[in-house]
Design an enzyme around this catalytic site. Sequence first.
Site, PDB file in Angstrom:
ATOM      1  N   GLY A   1     -21.195   2.121 -14.606  1.00  0.00           N
ATOM      2  CA  GLY A   1     -20.563   1.899 -13.323  1.00  0.00           C
ATOM      3  C   GLY A   1     -21.508   1.175 -12.382  1.00  0.00           C
ATOM      4  O   GLY A   1     -21.725  -0.027 -12.488  1.00  0.00           O
TER       5      GLY A   1
ATOM      6  N   LEU B   1       0.778  13.694  10.142  1.00  0.00           N
ATOM      7  CA  LEU B   1       1.624  13.607  11.333  1.00  0.00           C
ATOM      8  C   LEU B   1       3.007  13.034  11.025  1.00  0.00           C
ATOM      9  O   LEU B   1       3.921  13.149  11.842  1.00  0.00           O
ATOM     10  CB  LEU B   1       0.939  12.771  12.406  1.00  0.00           C
ATOM     11  CG  LEU B   1      -0.286  13.419  13.060  1.00  0.00           C
ATOM     12  CD1 LEU B   1      -0.979  12.432  13.987  1.00  0.00           C
ATOM     13  CD2 LEU B   1       0.100  14.685  13.823  1.00  0.00           C
TER      14      LEU B   1
ATOM     15  N   GLY C   1       4.650  14.217   8.484  1.00  0.00           N
ATOM     16  CA  GLY C   1       5.357  15.283   7.784  1.00  0.00           C
ATOM     17  C   GLY C   1       5.809  14.840   6.407  1.00  0.00           C
ATOM     18  O   GLY C   1       5.141  14.044   5.731  1.00  0.00           O
TER      19      GLY C   1
ATOM     20  N   ILE D   1     -11.676  -4.770 -14.058  1.00  0.00           N
ATOM     21  CA  ILE D   1     -11.951  -6.124 -13.581  1.00  0.00           C
ATOM     22  C   ILE D   1     -10.755  -6.659 -12.794  1.00  0.00           C
ATOM     23  O   ILE D   1      -9.683  -6.911 -13.347  1.00  0.00           O
ATOM     24  CB  ILE D   1     -12.287  -7.067 -14.751  1.00  0.00           C
ATOM     25  CG1 ILE D   1     -13.418  -6.478 -15.597  1.00  0.00           C
ATOM     26  CG2 ILE D   1     -12.644  -8.445 -14.211  1.00  0.00           C
ATOM     27  CD1 ILE D   1     -14.677  -6.133 -14.832  1.00  0.00           C
TER      28      ILE D   1
ATOM     29  N   ASN E   1     -19.709   5.172  -2.434  1.00  0.00           N
ATOM     30  CA  ASN E   1     -20.336   5.626  -1.190  1.00  0.00           C
ATOM     31  C   ASN E   1     -21.647   6.349  -1.441  1.00  0.00           C
ATOM     32  O   ASN E   1     -22.532   6.362  -0.579  1.00  0.00           O
ATOM     33  CB  ASN E   1     -19.360   6.518  -0.409  1.00  0.00           C
ATOM     34  CG  ASN E   1     -18.435   5.672   0.461  1.00  0.00           C
ATOM     35  OD1 ASN E   1     -18.286   4.468   0.235  1.00  0.00           O
ATOM     36  ND2 ASN E   1     -17.846   6.289   1.471  1.00  0.00           N
TER      37      ASN E   1
ATOM     38  N   ARG F   1       9.814   9.927  16.572  1.00  0.00           N
ATOM     39  CA  ARG F   1      10.205  11.095  15.786  1.00  0.00           C
ATOM     40  C   ARG F   1      10.321  12.306  16.715  1.00  0.00           C
ATOM     41  O   ARG F   1       9.351  12.699  17.368  1.00  0.00           O
ATOM     42  CB  ARG F   1       9.169  11.355  14.696  1.00  0.00           C
ATOM     43  CG  ARG F   1       9.395  12.616  13.876  1.00  0.00           C
ATOM     44  CD  ARG F   1      10.625  12.533  13.024  1.00  0.00           C
ATOM     45  NE  ARG F   1      10.685  13.625  12.072  1.00  0.00           N
ATOM     46  CZ  ARG F   1      11.749  13.909  11.316  1.00  0.00           C
ATOM     47  NH1 ARG F   1      12.854  13.160  11.401  1.00  0.00           N
ATOM     48  NH2 ARG F   1      11.725  14.913  10.471  1.00  0.00           N
TER      49      ARG F   1
ATOM     50  N   GLU G   1     -20.113  -9.098  -0.135  1.00  0.00           N
ATOM     51  CA  GLU G   1     -19.048  -8.318  -0.779  1.00  0.00           C
ATOM     52  C   GLU G   1     -18.777  -7.042   0.002  1.00  0.00           C
ATOM     53  O   GLU G   1     -17.624  -6.642   0.184  1.00  0.00           O
ATOM     54  CB  GLU G   1     -19.433  -7.983  -2.218  1.00  0.00           C
ATOM     55  CG  GLU G   1     -18.393  -7.143  -2.938  1.00  0.00           C
ATOM     56  CD  GLU G   1     -18.777  -6.769  -4.357  1.00  0.00           C
ATOM     57  OE1 GLU G   1     -18.027  -6.014  -4.993  1.00  0.00           O
ATOM     58  OE2 GLU G   1     -19.840  -7.230  -4.830  1.00  0.00           O
ATOM     59  N   ARG G   2     -19.830  -6.406   0.471  1.00  0.00           N
ATOM     60  CA  ARG G   2     -19.654  -5.128   1.154  1.00  0.00           C
ATOM     61  C   ARG G   2     -19.107  -5.299   2.565  1.00  0.00           C
ATOM     62  O   ARG G   2     -18.280  -4.509   3.010  1.00  0.00           O
ATOM     63  CB  ARG G   2     -20.977  -4.363   1.131  1.00  0.00           C
ATOM     64  CG  ARG G   2     -21.210  -3.798  -0.265  1.00  0.00           C
ATOM     65  CD  ARG G   2     -22.613  -3.381  -0.566  1.00  0.00           C
ATOM     66  NE  ARG G   2     -22.677  -2.916  -1.961  1.00  0.00           N
ATOM     67  CZ  ARG G   2     -23.791  -2.746  -2.647  1.00  0.00           C
ATOM     68  NH1 ARG G   2     -24.971  -3.020  -2.076  1.00  0.00           N
ATOM     69  NH2 ARG G   2     -23.754  -2.328  -3.891  1.00  0.00           N
TER      70      ARG G   2
END
Length: 382
Positions: free
Chosen positions: A135, A342, A344, A161, A371, A273, A247-248
């Site tokens: 990885g 919120l 539901g 990929i 992360n 709602r 990329e990040r």
Amino acid sequence: MEYLIPRTLFSTEHEEFRRACRRFMEQEVVPFHAQWEKDKCVPREVWRKTGELGMLLPSMPEEYGGPGADRLFDMVFAEEFMRVGASGLIGFGVHGLVAFYILNYGTEAQKQTWLPRMVAGEAVGAIAMTEPNTGSDLQAVRTRAVQDADQLVLNGSKTFISNGASCDLALVVCKTGDSGSAKDFSLVIVEKEREGFSRSQPLEKIGLHAQNTSMLFFDDCRVPVENVLGGVAGQGFYQLMHDLAWERIIGAVGFQAQAEAALDHTLEYTRTRIVFGKPVLDFQNSRFTLAQLKAEIQIGRSWVDSCMALLLRGELTAEAAAVAKYWTAELSSRVVDACLQLHGGNGYMTEYPIARLYLDTRGNRIWGGTNEIMKEIIARTL
């Protein structure tokens, strides 16, 4: 989205481009994205149309067929497609990464061969790093390219990929040496028609259904030695590390846009709602939850925009980009989860944008460097 601290990155030209992107999304993307999710791909005509409009690779230099704009145009396009939930277009960002590897490190012949076609959407790129048992640890890559006269013979496999099932070229991370150092790695261009190169059907994922993701296989796949990116073997690790900050940060741009979209959808929903005789937004719990999310989103926005300003000046560090990727990946997941609550029961129905965001954001904490890896990078500054 209301920004409590006004954004100052963009010129009138950037905002005109944003309006054009919004029109494109509304007319050419949003009405069809659900079908693309069923098909597990974005049609080639959409790639070509995006290329015709100068949106696919807006910052590619004019000498290679691009508009020659700055990186903020890439940012605007990413914000706009993520804002409308068009996660299938994430493949355009991956395509951009490949194009800029070629621009930054390729030989002139490689640039002339591929970049004009990539700008036009005629050739789609993929970058093949991850392997079934590898990885985030790139040094454990097992795919190998062995020189045989004027050819390289590739053997190995890659997984997860993006654009894998539809790419015209794959930029393959492989070992070309045995010194035990970073100089053992090269990036090799493998064209789709090469004998010994095959790919799986699109993988079944939790989300990002319109973004085709597949496995790639190399079985005595022969390519000319000239297909080594830059023409010199042993430069791959340096090339990868040098471009990871972009990329990040472009990933963070998308994650931030997802968080902002989730809040916008939820504010609209909770205003209309009605429960117990009043809008959901009128309950203190709802207001406090949404106020907290808005505060966290504002923090993310300021950091991402600051990172982009640094990038434009050539001053963005790997650590600052890692903070952006880490914070916005966590933020998008946290915001979407709270916003779904919120909604539901409706929030669990995929006819609502918040449900689709819930599926699409979970991978944010994994791809582009987990992360946990981001924390390791940030920890260098302690």
